[in-house]
Design an enzyme around this catalytic site. Structure first.
Site, mmCIF file in Angstrom:
data_model
loop_
_atom_site.group_PDB
_atom_site.id
_atom_site.type_symbol
_atom_site.label_atom_id
_atom_site.label_comp_id
_atom_site.label_asym_id
_atom_site.label_seq_id
_atom_site.Cartn_x
_atom_site.Cartn_y
_atom_site.Cartn_z
ATOM 1 N N ASP A 187 0.854 -1.175 0.000
ATOM 2 C CA ASP A 187 0.000 0.000 0.000
ATOM 3 C C ASP A 187 0.897 1.234 0.000
ATOM 4 O O ASP A 187 2.109 1.139 0.244
ATOM 5 C CB ASP A 187 -0.908 -0.019 1.233
ATOM 6 C CG ASP A 187 -2.014 1.022 1.154
ATOM 7 O OD1 ASP A 187 -2.197 1.604 0.062
ATOM 8 O OD2 ASP A 187 -2.674 1.256 2.171
ATOM 9 N N GLU A 192 -8.735 12.278 7.151
ATOM 10 C CA GLU A 192 -9.773 13.052 7.818
ATOM 11 C C GLU A 192 -9.173 14.081 8.771
ATOM 12 O O GLU A 192 -9.736 15.173 8.954
ATOM 13 C CB GLU A 192 -10.728 12.119 8.550
ATOM 14 C CG GLU A 192 -11.528 11.218 7.613
ATOM 15 C CD GLU A 192 -12.708 10.553 8.287
ATOM 16 O OE1 GLU A 192 -12.644 10.372 9.519
ATOM 17 O OE2 GLU A 192 -13.680 10.225 7.595
ATOM 18 N N LYS A 198 -17.947 12.859 0.733
ATOM 19 C CA LYS A 198 -16.569 13.042 0.272
ATOM 20 C C LYS A 198 -16.038 11.698 -0.209
ATOM 21 O O LYS A 198 -16.540 10.636 0.190
ATOM 22 C CB LYS A 198 -15.674 13.586 1.387
ATOM 23 C CG LYS A 198 -15.285 12.583 2.457
ATOM 24 C CD LYS A 198 -14.214 13.158 3.371
ATOM 25 C CE LYS A 198 -13.651 12.120 4.323
ATOM 26 N NZ LYS A 198 -14.577 11.563 5.277
ATOM 27 N N ARG A 244 -2.872 13.692 -2.959
ATOM 28 C CA ARG A 244 -4.036 12.816 -2.925
ATOM 29 C C ARG A 244 -5.263 13.725 -3.027
ATOM 30 O O ARG A 244 -5.459 14.613 -2.191
ATOM 31 C CB ARG A 244 -4.075 12.015 -1.633
ATOM 32 C CG ARG A 244 -5.242 11.063 -1.568
ATOM 33 C CD ARG A 244 -5.208 10.254 -0.283
ATOM 34 N NE ARG A 244 -6.253 9.245 -0.287
ATOM 35 C CZ ARG A 244 -6.485 8.409 0.725
ATOM 36 N NH1 ARG A 244 -5.741 8.484 1.816
ATOM 37 N NH2 ARG A 244 -7.449 7.525 0.650
ATOM 38 N N ASP A 297 -5.407 5.612 -4.399
ATOM 39 C CA ASP A 297 -5.247 6.977 -4.882
ATOM 40 C C ASP A 297 -5.395 7.073 -6.396
ATOM 41 O O ASP A 297 -5.375 6.074 -7.117
ATOM 42 C CB ASP A 297 -3.874 7.518 -4.472
ATOM 43 C CG ASP A 297 -3.839 7.910 -3.009
ATOM 44 O OD1 ASP A 297 -4.920 8.075 -2.429
ATOM 45 O OD2 ASP A 297 -2.744 8.031 -2.445
ATOM 46 N N ASP A 303 -4.604 -3.532 5.436
ATOM 47 C CA ASP A 303 -5.011 -3.012 6.739
ATOM 48 C C ASP A 303 -6.510 -3.125 6.992
ATOM 49 O O ASP A 303 -6.953 -3.109 8.137
ATOM 50 C CB ASP A 303 -4.571 -1.556 6.911
ATOM 51 C CG ASP A 303 -5.062 -0.662 5.772
ATOM 52 O OD1 ASP A 303 -5.888 -1.124 4.956
ATOM 53 O OD2 ASP A 303 -4.606 0.495 5.699
#
Length: 973
Positions: free
Chosen positions: A336, A434, A493, A543, A609, A687
């Site tokens: 990742d 966030e 979002k 990102r 992404d 994850d």
């Protein structure tokens, strides 16, 4: 904050308590949590949060394993036979060896079991709790009654809790109730104290799993007081005796050797025409024992435990021993990006709004310090002129909605610590992305707490899902229309293409315009315009997230908490703008990737992404070349394109993509399958809950310890406690070191055994006056040699530091296993060489220097006529001992000289090996010279001139080995 200890009653019906009653009963604080001091007191009072009677390391089981194996059985038979035939010296030595072997094996095995048990506990499920006013992650075992626990999607609940906050929480309670469907949780008080577990909807229980949503709860009971503790003390089913494939192969080898040993016993008796005597019987058993590498299994266990401990120090926790063997063969790493290759310290640095163009944000870290500056569109003359600073008063309604979406469609929390020692530093809790948005909202003067105080009230939440790549919330908001008291707003979002698919309008100043309505250049094809802006931001390594909203008009009577459909909520949205977030690569990522390439390992980045963002970071860490044209290169591919390809099309690619963007969990599984079809050995990081299939499908599944869900950790073979890509590379290096060390000491043990066997078998042809074979080694000497001269150096080889070429050679293939052709060839070449060079001094002393005086009964007792035999036997013993000890140095490298300076200078790093060699050499002299011990037990006599033969053979052997390795380096690939 001070709190008092409460004596908890396990049967208290907390589901009948209100939240405030539960808080009061447990003497906790639902906002600040417990203090560390209070938690320490409670854990002493209530004990750790563990199920008792779940096993652990039992010493008597470990001890039994030392006795209950065929190798020890052979020794016991030999011991009984020795005492039965009144061969007390031999019997004493064999008994001593049995006790020493069992003691050493027990110590090694028990220590290894304790190490593995401790490391498994380190990788057990963790819990998020609030302590000292901060959210922290702790092992489940440290949870205490009164802790405020936080649950998120994929978490394994660590204790029984009364819920305090609930947002679309569903749990899997099949473990307790047998109900296969997830249970939707609420906060409503349940009056019936005898309510069944499945209907206690305001409670969650230990060992159940969060399948959806999030929540907070106050811990009511822990350990054996939990519901799972009452009915299932066997849930902790980790098999501490799990055998790895390597251990199984070694066990098979041990049984094969056992059969060969039995054959050797028959050969010894056959040479003596099956005439039975005590000496022949003892010798036959001793020959059989010399065939068996007695300490092999214990040394393997010790080596693995040492490797696991080293990896734990490097912040990689091994959950399954089999992964240790697999690590050394890894050819491809699928990693990742966020938090693994990057720092996961995200900060919002750019924005783009349809009506205003670009914005730039200053400031770093969690502190909401910095400015928001308007720049305009690229063709705007103001872009490079004086930037306009945005204040809450100068914000347009467009900006206000963007900041509201950033603050409210967000579960992160930004706090300023009140403790004096922290000097009021800002801390954050939640997802890094966030947190970055929450900091942005604070900079804009619209922090979430203030919006909540102003009347924004969360009604329901649709959490982020990797399948849809977006998150939505429904809020009751203070109305902008004075005629209405409230209005409902939906904020969403997520990934830009997924947000655009849900939008029908975009915000242009004060107006909401359909995508196709305007005719000017910027608005003629709005979606294309947005994607161009996304590419522009992504090419800078940012990102990019999109935010949207709409006003929601619920139908009267609709259940706004449970009665809404996600597809309906996330439709006809109004596009607000783009936010670019930067997550810089870790400083160690680039060197780690370069080390992978040196080791013949290819790195793939699989990320959610945008392709341009992923490619920009991939270039920074050298996963793809810096000059790669991502639009025309097969190295970078979107998941949509990769998923749409058939297996045949993927297999036809010259090279699998190095970067897969907008990746879903299914994409990861497909990548693993593609690697396997190419006979490659893959490690996969993950994850989330949905990463479990790919973690299981990979040869080595690696979960993130900090950001990973407990489900992912349980599916993985290895857990990274620092979520760092460089740690994966260190783990692979350790896996390679461990595999090659096992190969080294197996070669040392087996070649030494082969040498001993050949000397013993060939010497059967030498007959004395009574036509009995003259044994070159006594039974006691054979056994003692195995114990003191073979096993200790083998332990040292198991602890050998990695060679300089450990991470510069390509991964081993299936043909380069533990018993590869080269290793087997070396075993026999070295074994035969040592046998010849040990047997020659025996023959020279016996027939040249002592005139061939063989005497009779020289295998039983000493007499003057047997002096030559005893001296020849001592010479053979000394020669073979020194050859086996020096062979340990030779085994440090399969092709390079063990005597080269680069190897010798690592003596300080492996004192165990050198100490074993020195002590082994010192022990040799009492065996030869101590009166009584030498003649009566080992059948030796002190030697003098024979030392010239001993060291001459040692010199010849060293020269032979160096020549042999030189030829191998020249002729073998």
């Amino acid at each position: 904050m001070t709190q008092n200890i409460v004596d908890l009653q396990p049967e208290v019906p907390y589901h009948t308590y209100t939240i405030s009653e539960t808080e009061a009963h447990l003497k906790s604080n639902i906002i600040e949590g417990l203090t560390s001091e209070e938690a320490a007191v409670r854990i002493r009072l209530h004990g750790t949060n563990e199920l008792k009677g779940s096993g652990g390391v039992l010493w008597y089981k470990v001890l039994w394993r030392q006795v209950a194996n065929p190798l020890v059985v052979v020794l016991l038979i030999a011991n009984i036979l020795a005492f039965a035939t009144k061969q007390f010296p031999e019997g004493g030595v064999i008994l001593f060896i049995i006790i020493m072997n069992a003691t050493i094996g027990f110590y090694q095995d028990f220590s290894a079991e304790q190490t593995m048990d401790a490391l498994r506990n380190m990788s057990s499920p963790t819990s998020q709790v609030i302590r000292d006013e901060s959210r922290i992650v702790i092992p489940n075992s440290q949870v205490v009654p009164g802790d405020i626990m936080i649950f998120e999607d994929g978490a394994v609940i660590g204790a029984d809790c009364r819920l305090l906050e609930v947002f679309n929480l569903e749990t899997d309670e099949a473990l307790l109730t047998g109900e296969s469907l997830p249970v939707m949780k609420t906060l409503d008080v349940i009056k019936n104290a005898e309510q069944s577990l499945g209907d206690r909807l305001n409670m969650v229980f230990a060992s159940t799993t969060v399948v959806k949503g999030r929540a907070k709860g106050i811990v009511t009971t822990t350990g054996m007081g939990t519901q799972i503790g009452k009915i299932a003390t066997t849930l902790m089913n980790v098999d501490t005796n799990e055998l790895t494939p390597l251990q199984k192969r070694l066990n098979k080898m041990a049984y094969f050797i056992f059969v060969a040993a039995v054959v050797l016993v028959i050969v010894v008796f056959a040479v003596h025409k099956f005439h039975y005597s005590n000496e022949i019987a003892i010798y036959a058993i001793s020959v059989a024992i010399s065939m068996i590498p007695q300490g092999l299994v214990a040394i393997v266990t010790l080596t693995m435990a040492f490797g696991v401990s080293r990896m734990a120090k490097a912040k990689a926790i091994v959950r399954r021993l089999s992964s240790l063997e697999s690590l050394g063969a890894v050819t491809n790493i699928c990693s990742d990006k966020t938090g693994t290759l990057t720092q996961s310290k995200m900060v919002a640095v750019r924005m783009w709004l349809p009506d205003d163009g670009y914005y730039r944000m200053t400031g770093t870290g969690f502190a909401p310090a910095g400015d928001i500056l308007r720049q305009g569109e690229p063709n705007d003359s103001n872009l490079h002129a004086q930037e306009e600073r945005i204040t809450p008063e100068s914000s347009t309604e467009q900006l206000l909605r963007v900041f509201q979406a950033s603050a409210l469609c967000n579960m992160a929390e930004l706090r300023r610590a009140n403790h004096p020692e922290t000097h009021g530093e800002w801390t954050a809790i939640g997802d890094p992305t966030e947190i970055a948005l929450q900091v942005l909202a604070h900079k804009a003067g619209m922090p979430k707490p203030e919006l909540v105080e102003d009347g924004f009230q969360l009604i329901t939440e649709f959490p982020f899902d990797s399948a849809v790549k977006r998150m939505s919330v429904l809020y009751k908001a203070p109305s902008s229309n004075k005629k209405k008291d409230t209005e409902h707003l939906i904020f969403t979002k997520g990934a830009t293409e997924r947000i655009l698919a849900c939008c029908s309008h975009y915000r242009d100043g004060e107006a909401e315009i359909p995508f196709k309505e305007k005719s000017d250049a910027i608005h003629s094809d709005f979606v294309s315009t947005v994607m161009e802006r996304v590419d522009h931001l992504a090419e800078q390594g940012l990102r990019v997230l999109s935010v949207s909203y709409r006003k929601f008009h619920p139908t009267p009577g609709t259940d706004l908490v449970h009665g809404l459909d996600r597809d309906d909520v996330e439709s006809n949205l109004v596009f607000l703008g783009l936010i670019g977030i930067y997550d810089p690569p870790r400083a160690e990522s680039l060197p780690a990737v370069m080390k992978c390439y040196e080791a013949g390992i290819r790195v793939h980045m699989l990320t959610g992404d945008h392709p341009s963002t992923a490619a920009a970071i991939a270039k920074e860490v050298a996963i793809i070349p810096a000059d790669t044209d991502i639009k025309n290169s097969s190295m970078v591919m979107s998941a949509d394109k990769f998923d749409a390809m058939s297996d045949d099309q993927i297999d036809a690619l010259n090279e699998l993509p190095r970067v897969v963007a907008r990746c879903s969990p299914n994409t990861k599984v497909k990548m693993i399958a593609a690697l396997h079809r190419r006979n490659l050995f893959a490690a996969m990081t993950g994850d989330g809950v949905n990463d479990s299939p790919s973690l299981k499908a990979a040869n080595v599944g690696i979960a993130m310890g900090q950001s990973g869900s407990d489900v992912a950790k349980q599916a993985a073979d290895i857990v990274l406690t620092d979520d760092n890509f460089a740690t994966i590379v260190e783990a692979i290096a350790e896996g390679r070191r461990m595999f090659f060390n096992i190969q080294k000491f197996v070669q040392h043990l087996m070649s030494g055994n082969i040498a001993t066997i050949l000397v013993l078998v060939v010497s059967l042809a030498i007959k004395d006056k009574q036509q009995d074979s003259v044994f070159p080694l006594s039974a006691a000497a054979i056994l003692f040699m195995n114990l003191c001269y073979s096993s200790p150096p083998a332990i040292g080889l198991g602890l050998e530091p990695a060679s300089e070429t450990n991470m510069t050679e390509p991964p081993r293939t299936s043909k380069q296993g533990l018993f590869s052709f080269e290793v087997l060839m070396d075993m026999f070449v070295y074994g035969i060489a040592m046998a010849v060079l040990s047997f020659v001094p025996f023959i020279l002393v016996l027939f040249v220097f002592e005139n061939g005086e063989l005497g009779y009964k020289c295998n039983v007792t000493y007499s003057e006529i047997c002096d030559g035999v005893f001296r020849a036997r001592a010479t053979c013993y000394a020669t073979l001992t020194f050859l086996i000890l020096s062979h340990a140095i030779n085994c440090r490298d399969i092709r390079q000289s063990g005597w080269q300076w680069s190897r010798l200078k690592t003596a300080q790093q492996n004192k165990t090996l050198w100490l074993a060699i020195v002590i082994g050499a010192m022990i040799l002299f009492p065996v030869i010279y101590v009166p009584g011990l030498n003649k009566n037990v080992f059948k030796h006599e002190g030697i003098s001139y024979e030392w010239g033969l001993v060291f001459g053979m040692l010199f010849i052997y060293t020269a032979f080995v160096e020549t042999y390795k030189f030829v191998k380096r020249r002729t073998m690939a």
